[in-house]
Design a protein around this motif. Structure first.
Motif, PDB file in Angstrom:
ATOM      1  N   THR A  94    -145.574  15.664  56.927  1.00 48.86           N
ATOM      2  CA  THR A  94    -146.232  14.365  57.072  1.00 48.86           C
ATOM      3  C   THR A  94    -147.660  14.440  56.544  1.00 48.86           C
ATOM      4  O   THR A  94    -148.434  15.330  56.919  1.00 48.86           O
ATOM      5  N   LYS A  95    -148.025  13.493  55.699  1.00 51.91           N
ATOM      6  CA  LYS A  95    -149.365  13.442  55.117  1.00 51.91           C
ATOM      7  C   LYS A  95    -150.366  12.829  56.095  1.00 51.91           C
ATOM      8  O   LYS A  95    -149.987  12.297  57.142  1.00 51.91           O
TER       9      LYS A  95
ATOM     10  N   ARG B  19    -144.308  10.532  54.943  1.00 50.49           N
ATOM     11  CA  ARG B  19    -143.707  11.807  54.560  1.00 50.49           C
ATOM     12  C   ARG B  19    -144.046  12.130  53.096  1.00 50.49           C
ATOM     13  O   ARG B  19    -144.219  11.229  52.276  1.00 50.49           O
TER      14      ARG B  19
ATOM     15  N   ASN C  27    -149.732  25.091  52.048  1.00 46.08           N
ATOM     16  CA  ASN C  27    -149.235  25.809  53.221  1.00 46.08           C
ATOM     17  C   ASN C  27    -150.089  27.060  53.427  1.00 46.08           C
ATOM     18  O   ASN C  27    -149.677  28.173  53.101  1.00 46.08           O
TER      19      ASN C  27
ATOM     20  N   ARG D 284    -141.884  17.656  61.193  1.00 45.83           N
ATOM     21  CA  ARG D 284    -142.684  16.424  61.075  1.00 45.83           C
ATOM     22  C   ARG D 284    -144.134  16.767  60.752  1.00 45.83           C
ATOM     23  O   ARG D 284    -144.769  16.121  59.908  1.00 45.83           O
ATOM     24  N   ALA D 285    -144.673  17.769  61.423  1.00 44.67           N
ATOM     25  CA  ALA D 285    -146.068  18.142  61.181  1.00 44.67           C
ATOM     26  C   ALA D 285    -146.273  18.666  59.763  1.00 44.67           C
ATOM     27  O   ALA D 285    -147.264  18.333  59.099  1.00 44.67           O
ATOM     28  N   TYR D 286    -145.331  19.460  59.269  1.00 47.06           N
ATOM     29  CA  TYR D 286    -145.486  20.068  57.954  1.00 47.06           C
ATOM     30  C   TYR D 286    -145.315  19.059  56.833  1.00 47.06           C
ATOM     31  O   TYR D 286    -146.046  19.074  55.838  1.00 47.06           O
TER      32      TYR D 286
ATOM     33  N   PRO E 135    -140.569  18.753  65.778  1.00 49.58           N
ATOM     34  CA  PRO E 135    -142.037  18.674  65.700  1.00 49.58           C
ATOM     35  C   PRO E 135    -142.625  19.478  64.548  1.00 49.58           C
ATOM     36  O   PRO E 135    -143.567  19.020  63.885  1.00 49.58           O
ATOM     37  N   ASP E 136    -142.081  20.668  64.295  1.00 53.85           N
ATOM     38  CA  ASP E 136    -142.620  21.501  63.217  1.00 53.85           C
ATOM     39  C   ASP E 136    -142.416  20.852  61.857  1.00 53.85           C
ATOM     40  O   ASP E 136    -143.327  20.828  61.015  1.00 53.85           O
TER      41      ASP E 136
END
Length: 577
Positions: free
Chosen positions: A213-214, A219, A228, A209-211, A206-207
């Motif tokens: 993914t636009k 991606r 960030n 994918r969240a970071y 999950p982390d």
């Protein structure tokens, strides 16, 4: 002053002065095998004294951050802090604030070589069955993604210790580039984009994918700008509060919360993070022909690099050069012997007796080297003086590491290998950075010298190198990522530069050959068809290298200037002004 400045724990190893006295024998034309020094190994000119600025690292943004610190009068360690802070942002698949590192440092004013140990430690609640479930070891991927895989991070505390002793600029002034790039965004490089798109278990968390993914659900790709803000806030806190702000408070709380999440939460606590201490160790140095090669002692595997070099001195075929099949065969066979010993004996010296002196004993080295020509498969570990024959090792070491070198205007030098262990570590993030999965570097069957234990540091293949001349003056720095293949990559570079006399970039560009166990992994496409055929005729059938690719960075002082290189298998560059 760093809160760790008083922590000085010197390993029980021969003094550098005695080593240099031995090196003086080599300077008079003697090698460890009693033969003449080959002409290829002519000593680099020692005058003028080797000085920077020089930075070689795996990302141009990190190189520029280091050079900017050097231009402001910062030391090599000051630059290392800035480089690591940027690498953790722009190359998070390899290293970061949530990982660990080993640093070799040369002090130009005293000639002292120091090894800094920033290896992660297991939590107080760890046991030999750390990665067991229902009485059996976990599947490796499941272990990596679990909270159990994360040890107390050591890179930031280690850098704080070293900077407190060797820094010239205020600690608070070393994080500006990382903060700006995190806040404003940086351009995703092709290699990072490839890792984001890769089929690694960590990219599905999950982390991650969240970071990555636009807003449109796709991606991030090469050329995209990635921001960030959480990382910017983290480096601001560390800049203001030092390592204490990393090991306690909001950052530490975020780390523990991420580790304690399902699936398979880990036992790391706030107390574990606050109690972590880096270790300043005596460097492990040995003469090699007319040079002195220095590496960190265990739990680093630097001793294995020195053992291979010592065996190479007793193996004339090694000197035949990169176009000779016999040289490559000899190199491969020596690796098999080296890896067998390393895997059996090297661990955390605070928990197991590592026979460092025995592995480098002259008679033992000669005995092992003599076995090389007759090997037809995997080598068995030997019985070095002082070695205790422990249970077989069951450590799996994936790749996810970086290396850089720095030389400042005064001639102080850093060679540092840094890692989060696997690609993107455990795949879990806290405060804008990925957490390490370093504890999977323990033997997962709970046996052997590298078995897990509370507070123990897992064995590491990281082995940053410093090279000195016959007078004890710094003339070179080398190192590479690559998981267990680090040892083969570093040895190839040293032999190619010091024995074959190749330019550093040419040495790095040579094919890699890794012989651990009964196979031969290689950059098969870099070997010519003729050389592949000659190797196969000698029983060395090359297969594609299954381990992490090399990322060699390094330099040697030759003819009054730096001969430096950055491995073309990655995105690194060298800057010298």
């Amino acid at each position: 002053m760093s809160k760790f400045a008083s922590v000085r724990r010197w390993a029980a190893l021969p003094s550098l002065m005695m080593t240099l006295a031995l090196a003086g024998c080599a300077a008079l034309g003697m090698t460890g095998s009693g033969g003449a020094v080959p002409s290829q190994a002519a000593a680099p000119a020692p005058t003028p004294v080797a000085r920077g600025p020089l930075v070689a690292a795996a990302n141009p943004l990190a190189v520029e951050a280091g050079m900017e610190v050097l231009r402001r009068g910062g030391s090599a360690v000051d630059a290392a802090v800035a480089i690591q802070a940027v690498l953790g942002l722009v190359e998070p698949q390899s290293s970061g604030l949530g990982g660990g590192a080993f640093m070799m440092h040369y002090d130009a004013s005293t000639g002292e070589v120091t090894a800094y140990d920033g290896r992660e430690t297991a939590p107080a609640a760890a046991s030999a069955e750390l990665f067991f479930e229902d009485g059996r070891p976990l599947d490796f991927a499941a272990a990596v993604l679990s909270g159990r895989s994360t040890g107390a991070p050591g890179a930031v505390p280690m850098l704080a210790l070293a900077q407190g002793e060797h820094g010239e600029l205020p600690w608070s002034e070393l994080f500006g580039a990382a903060e700006r790039l995190a806040e404003e965004g940086f351009v995703v490089s092709p290699r990072l984009a490839g890792m984001i798109a890769g089929r690694f278990p960590q990219t599905s968390t999950p982390d991650a994918r969240a970071y990555f993914t636009k807003a449109d659900g796709e991606r991030h790709q090469a050329g995209d700008v990635l921001r960030n803000p959480a990382y910017a806030e983290t480096v601001r806190r560390i800049a203001e509060g030092g390592s204490e702000a990393f090991q306690t408070g909001a950052i530490a709380e975020a780390v523990v919360a991420a580790v304690r999440r399902e699936p398979r939460p880990g036992a790391l606590t706030l107390e574990d993070l606050a109690a972590y201490e880096p270790i300043e160790r005596g460097a492990l140095c040995r003469p090699y022909r007319i040079y002195v090669v220095c590496v960190p002692p265990p739990p680093s595997s630097g001793v294995a690099v020195l053992q291979l070099l010592a065996m190479a001195e007793r193996t004339p075929a090694v000197l035949e050069g990169p176009d000779d099949a016999d040289a490559w065969v000899a190199f491969a066979q020596l690796q098999r012997l080296m890896y067998a010993d390393r895997d059996r004996y090297v661990g955390d010296p605070a928990f197991v007796g590592v026979p460092v002196q025995g592995l480098l004993d002259e008679d033992y080295v000669a005995e092992r080297a003599a076995l090389a020509p007759g090997l037809t498969g995997a080598a068995e570990p030997g019985a070095p003086p002082g070695g205790r024959f422990t249970a077989p090792d069951a450590t799996a070491e994936p790749g996810g590491t970086s290396h850089f070198v720095v030389v400042d205007a005064e001639g102080n030098a850093v060679s540092m290998t840094t890692t989060v262990e696997s690609i993107f570590g455990s795949g879990r993030m806290a405060a804008g950075f990925f957490l390490n999965n370093q504890l999977t570097d323990f033997s997962r069957n709970g046996e052997g010298a590298n078995a897990p234990a509370p507070g123990k540091r897992p064995r590491s293949s990281m082995s940053p190198v410093l090279v000195l001349d016959r007078e004890g003056r710094f003339i070179g720095a080398f190192g590479s990522p690559g998981g267990p293949s680090i040892l083969a990559y570093n040895a190839k570079a040293l032999i190619a530069v010091l024995d074959w006399g190749l330019p550093v970039q040419t040495a790095f560009d040579l094919p890699n050959l890794v012989a651990r166990g009964d196979g031969f992994g290689a950059d098969t496409e870099r070997f010519s068809p003729e050389l592949r055929e000659a190797l196969a005729a000698r029983g060395v059938a090359l297969a594609p290298n299954a381990s992490e690719t090399s990322g060699l960075h390094g330099a040697i002082w030759r003819n009054g200037r730096w001969d430096a290189g950055a491995d073309d298998r990655r995105e690194g560059v060298v800057a010298t002004r």
